[in-house]
Design a protein around this motif. Structure first.
Motif, PDB file in Angstrom:
ATOM      1  N   SER A   1       0.835  -1.234   0.025  1.00 44.23           N
ATOM      2  CA  SER A   1       0.069   0.025  -0.046  1.00 44.23           C
ATOM      3  C   SER A   1       0.907   1.308  -0.059  1.00 44.23           C
ATOM      4  O   SER A   1       0.611   2.175  -0.789  1.00 44.23           O
TER       5      SER A   1
ATOM      6  N   THR B   1      -3.099   2.261  -9.044  1.00 40.13           N
ATOM      7  CA  THR B   1      -3.304   3.036  -7.852  1.00 40.13           C
ATOM      8  C   THR B   1      -4.819   2.922  -7.508  1.00 40.13           C
ATOM      9  O   THR B   1      -5.104   3.072  -6.321  1.00 40.13           O
TER      10      THR B   1
ATOM     11  N   ALA C   1      -5.373  -0.169  -5.856  1.00 42.69           N
ATOM     12  CA  ALA C   1      -4.941  -0.389  -4.555  1.00 42.69           C
ATOM     13  C   ALA C   1      -5.814   0.361  -3.635  1.00 42.69           C
ATOM     14  O   ALA C   1      -6.090   0.198  -2.279  1.00 42.69           O
TER      15      ALA C   1
ATOM     16  N   ASN D   1      -8.178  -0.391   0.013  1.00 45.74           N
ATOM     17  CA  ASN D   1      -8.444   0.094   1.050  1.00 45.74           C
ATOM     18  C   ASN D   1      -9.484   1.040   1.622  1.00 45.74           C
ATOM     19  O   ASN D   1      -9.426   1.852   2.723  1.00 45.74           O
TER      20      ASN D   1
ATOM     21  N   MET E   1      -5.936   0.087   8.497  1.00 45.36           N
ATOM     22  CA  MET E   1      -5.538  -0.585   7.339  1.00 45.36           C
ATOM     23  C   MET E   1      -4.823  -1.820   7.731  1.00 45.36           C
ATOM     24  O   MET E   1      -5.096  -3.150   7.406  1.00 45.36           O
TER      25      MET E   1
ATOM     26  N   TRP F   1      -6.184  -5.530   6.973  1.00 45.18           N
ATOM     27  CA  TRP F   1      -5.216  -6.707   6.503  1.00 45.18           C
ATOM     28  C   TRP F   1      -4.984  -7.912   7.505  1.00 45.18           C
ATOM     29  O   TRP F   1      -4.638  -8.878   7.000  1.00 45.18           O
TER      30      TRP F   1
END
Length: 106
Positions: free
Chosen positions: A19, A40, A43, A47, A73, A77
């Motif tokens: 990230s 991007t 990604a 998130n 985050m 994860w």
């Protein structure tokens, strides 16, 4: 359980590093990513739940703090890693490629 936590921690560290690599302005690949926005965007989409939770938890929906974003985050994860680790350990319970011999076979 230790394997699951190891897998979850590894996935968390890998996801946070990835990230940063894909989303941060201080990343070494940020100039290259300016002309490849799909990477991007994907990604950032991965998130989005962390950003929403950080905005709600911080009380400032316009600009949540960096610490809130990093913490949510990491939590997101880690939960994904726990699920992946559980699935991996469930699929391969003894972590062995050797076939189990049949009883009574010679």
């Amino acid at each position: 359980m230790r394997r699951i936590l190891r897998i979850a921690s590894s996935i968390t560290a890998l996801a946070l590093a990835l990230s940063w690599l894909l989303l941060a302005d201080s990343s070494p690949v940020s100039d290259w990513l300016l002309v490849h926005p799909v990477i991007t965007n994907v990604a950032m989409a991965a998130n989005v739940p962390a950003y929403v939770v950080a905005a709600i938890a911080s009380g400032n929906v316009h600009a949540p703090g960096t610490a809130w974003i990093i913490a949510t985050m990491a939590t997101q994860w880690f939960l994904v890693g726990l699920l992946a680790g559980w699935a991996w350990c469930r699929a391969r319970p003894n972590n062995s490629f050797k076939p189990n011999p049949l009883r009574g076979s010679a």
